[in-house]
Design a protein around this motif. Sequence first.
Motif, short mmCIF file in Angstrom:
data_model
loop_
_atom_site.label_atom_id
_atom_site.label_comp_id
_atom_site.label_asym_id
_atom_site.label_seq_id
_atom_site.Cartn_x
_atom_site.Cartn_y
_atom_site.Cartn_z
N ASN A 56 0.82 -1.35 -0.04
CA ASN A 56 0.15 -0.04 0.20
C ASN A 56 0.74 1.12 -0.06
OD1 ASN A 56 -1.78 2.00 0.48
ND2 ASN A 56 -2.04 1.64 2.51
N ASN A 57 0.83 2.09 -0.97
CA ASN A 57 1.44 3.18 -1.14
C ASN A 57 0.67 4.54 -1.18
OD1 ASN A 57 4.17 4.38 -1.24
ND2 ASN A 57 4.49 4.03 -3.53
N GLU A 68 -0.13 7.08 0.31
CA GLU A 68 -0.27 8.16 0.88
C GLU A 68 0.58 8.98 -0.32
OE1 GLU A 68 -2.24 9.41 2.80
OE2 GLU A 68 -2.81 7.47 3.31
N ALA A 69 1.98 8.47 -0.66
CA ALA A 69 2.82 8.71 -1.90
C ALA A 69 1.94 9.23 -3.25
CB ALA A 69 3.88 8.12 -1.82
N LEU A 70 0.95 8.31 -3.44
CA LEU A 70 0.34 8.45 -4.59
C LEU A 70 -0.68 9.35 -4.73
CD1 LEU A 70 0.22 4.52 -5.54
CD2 LEU A 70 1.47 6.23 -6.79
N LEU A 71 -1.43 9.57 -3.49
CA LEU A 71 -2.30 10.56 -3.30
C LEU A 71 -1.72 12.01 -3.44
CD1 LEU A 71 -4.72 9.42 -0.51
CD2 LEU A 71 -5.34 9.75 -3.06
N ALA A 72 -0.27 12.21 -3.06
CA ALA A 72 0.42 13.43 -2.98
C ALA A 72 0.52 13.91 -4.37
CB ALA A 72 1.55 13.19 -2.10
N THR A 73 0.37 13.06 -5.13
CA THR A 73 0.63 13.44 -6.56
C THR A 73 -0.68 14.13 -7.30
OG1 THR A 73 -0.03 11.30 -7.75
CG2 THR A 73 2.19 11.45 -7.05
N THR A 119 -6.02 1.85 -1.23
CA THR A 119 -4.84 1.10 -0.62
C THR A 119 -4.54 -0.11 -1.42
OG1 THR A 119 -6.30 -0.37 0.72
CG2 THR A 119 -5.50 1.62 1.67
N GLN A 120 -5.16 -0.28 -2.52
CA GLN A 120 -4.62 -1.23 -3.51
C GLN A 120 -4.52 -0.91 -4.91
OE1 GLN A 120 -6.87 -4.98 -0.76
NE2 GLN A 120 -7.51 -4.65 -2.71
#
Lengths: 95, 486
Positions: free
Chosen positions: A71-72, A74-79, B35-36
Amino acid sequence: MTVNRQTIEELAELAKISISETTIDGVSGHLDDMLQLLGQLQTINTEGIQPMAHPLETQQLLRSDIVAEPNNREALLATAPLTAEGLFLVPKVID
Amino acid sequence: MEWEIVVGLEVHLQLATKSKLFSGASTTFGAVPNTQACAIDLAMPGTLPTPNEAAFRLAVLFGLAVNAKINQHSVFERKNYFYPDLPKGYQLTQLEHPIIGAGIIDITLPDGTSKPIRLHHAHLEEDAGKSLHETSFTASGREMSAIDLNRAGTPLLEIVSEPDMRSAAEAVAYLKKIHILAKYLGISDGDMSQGSLRCDANISVRIKGEQQLGTRTEIKNINSFRFVAKAINVEARRQIDLLEDGGTLVQETRLYDADKNETRSMRTKEVANDYRYFPCPDLLPVELSDEYIAARQRELPELPDARRTRFESSYQLSTKDATQLTGERTTAEYFESVAKQTGEPKLAANWITGELAALQNRAEVSVPQVTVEQLTGLILRVKDGTISGKIAKQLLAQMMDGNDDVDTLIAAQGLKQVSDSDAIEKLVDEVIAANSTQVENYLRADEAKRAKMAGFFVGQVIKASRGQGNPKIIGQMLKQKLNARL
C-alpha cells in the motif's frame, strides 16, 4: 483520404485537446501529408500476410499471480491536485 | 400480432486472481479506498503492465468448460475514452484476437428442457475504478466526485453471447448457468452483490416468424438475477408499445431503474463514441502453448451437467434432486461423502434437499453448516431405529449451531427411541382407556376407514412417549390390541 475540418474537430473532442480556429487548417494539412505518406503502404500486396500486432518478434512474458505491491496510498495521493479522506477528487461527473 | 423478444447478454465476470491483470496490487474486495491501487494501476509515467498468468489460466478453464475454441494467440488493445475512474485514458481489452472464441452454453429452462446458446467469444479486460458521485466534497464552491481506484485493473472475463435467447426466463437461465460454471471452476466467486458478476443485455423485438433482427437497445450494468428478468420484460414492452403506435426505435444505451421499474435513455453524447482501438504497444501478443492448454484440460473438474447425469444414474436420484444437489460444487461433494459413508444415497439426498436446505435457508447460508460426519451419524441412527425421524429433525437443527455428534446429543437429552415393548404396551393401554369414544368409532368403522383412524391412536401414543416411542412398534401393537376387540 483527406482530413476535413469536421474530422479534426471530432478527433480533438475525443482526445480532449483544443485546437484553435487559426491553426485548424494547418493541422489538417499536416495530417493529410502524413496520411499520404502512410498511404503508400496501401499499394503493397499483403495477401496472406498475418497482421503484425507488435514490431518485436517475441512473445509476452506472463507474471505469477502474487501480490507484490505494498500500500503506497499516501505517496500516490500526494501527486494529485485534490484529495480527501483517501479519495481522489474530480469535478462532478454525471453520465 | 405476436411479438418475439430477442436477447443477447454480455456478462462481466471478475476473475478470482489474487493480484490484478497487469500489476501486483491486491484484488481483495472491500479494502480501504486506494490502498490497493499501485503506480501501474494509476498509470504513472514510466510504468509498464505485465499480464497475470492466472487470468489466462482461469479464462482458458472457462473456454474448455463450454467447448469453445481457445485462441493460443491473443492481443490486448487500447479502448480509448476519458472518464475519471480510468486513469490511463484507455482500457486494456481484447478485440480482434480474444482469448476465447466461439462455443456453446447449454441452459436448463424451468420446465426441465435444455437449449443451446451460442457463445460469440469471451475476452480478458481490466475493470475500472469506482466513482462516488453522492459525496459532500466541494472545492471552490463546486461539487466534487470522489474516485477509489482499488478496483482499477481487476481482471474481467467478458462473455458475449449470440442473440439466441427468446425470453427473460432464458436470459436468467443463461446467467445462472454462467454463475454455476464460474463457481464450479473456481474462476470467480460470482457474488453479484459485490459486483463479481454483472451483465449488459442487448434487447430487440420482432414479429414472430420474422428472420431479420429488430433495432436493439443495450441495458447497462444489471446486477441481480431478478433485475435481469424485470429489465428485459419492461424494455421489450416499451419497444412493442412504441412500434405498435407507429414509432421508430433508436439504437441506444439505456439504464434500468429498479425503483421505478423502467428503462431510460442515457444522455447521448454529441459526438458518437469512437474508441479508436489499436494494439497496445506496451504489450506483446500472448502465445499459449499446446502443453499449457492440455494442462488446463487436466485441471477441469467434473462439470455440473455431467455430475447431475451421474447422480441420476449412480444413485437413482430424481432429476429434481440431482439438479438441486449439483447447483453448488460444495453441496454436490457434501452429498457424495454422506451418500458413501451411510450407504444410503436416497436418504442422504432427502435430508440434504429437505430438512438441511430448509435450515440453511432460514440461517441464510448456502453451504452446509452440519459436517459430513454429523449428518452421516444422524442418518445411521434413524436407520437403525435409535431415534425417530422427528427427533432427528430436532437434532439436525441443534447440529447447525454446534459440533456435537448424534450419539452425544442423544445421550445428553435422553432421546433414545423406546422400542421396549413392555413400556410401549403400557402407553398403548393408557391411550385406549383414555379415548373410549374414538375406540367405539373405530370398531364401528369399515376396514378402509379403520386404517386411516389408526393414525390418531399412533399420534397419541407417540405424544405420550414424548416423541421417543418407535412408531412402527406402536402401530403394530395398536392394531393388534384394537382388532382384538372387534
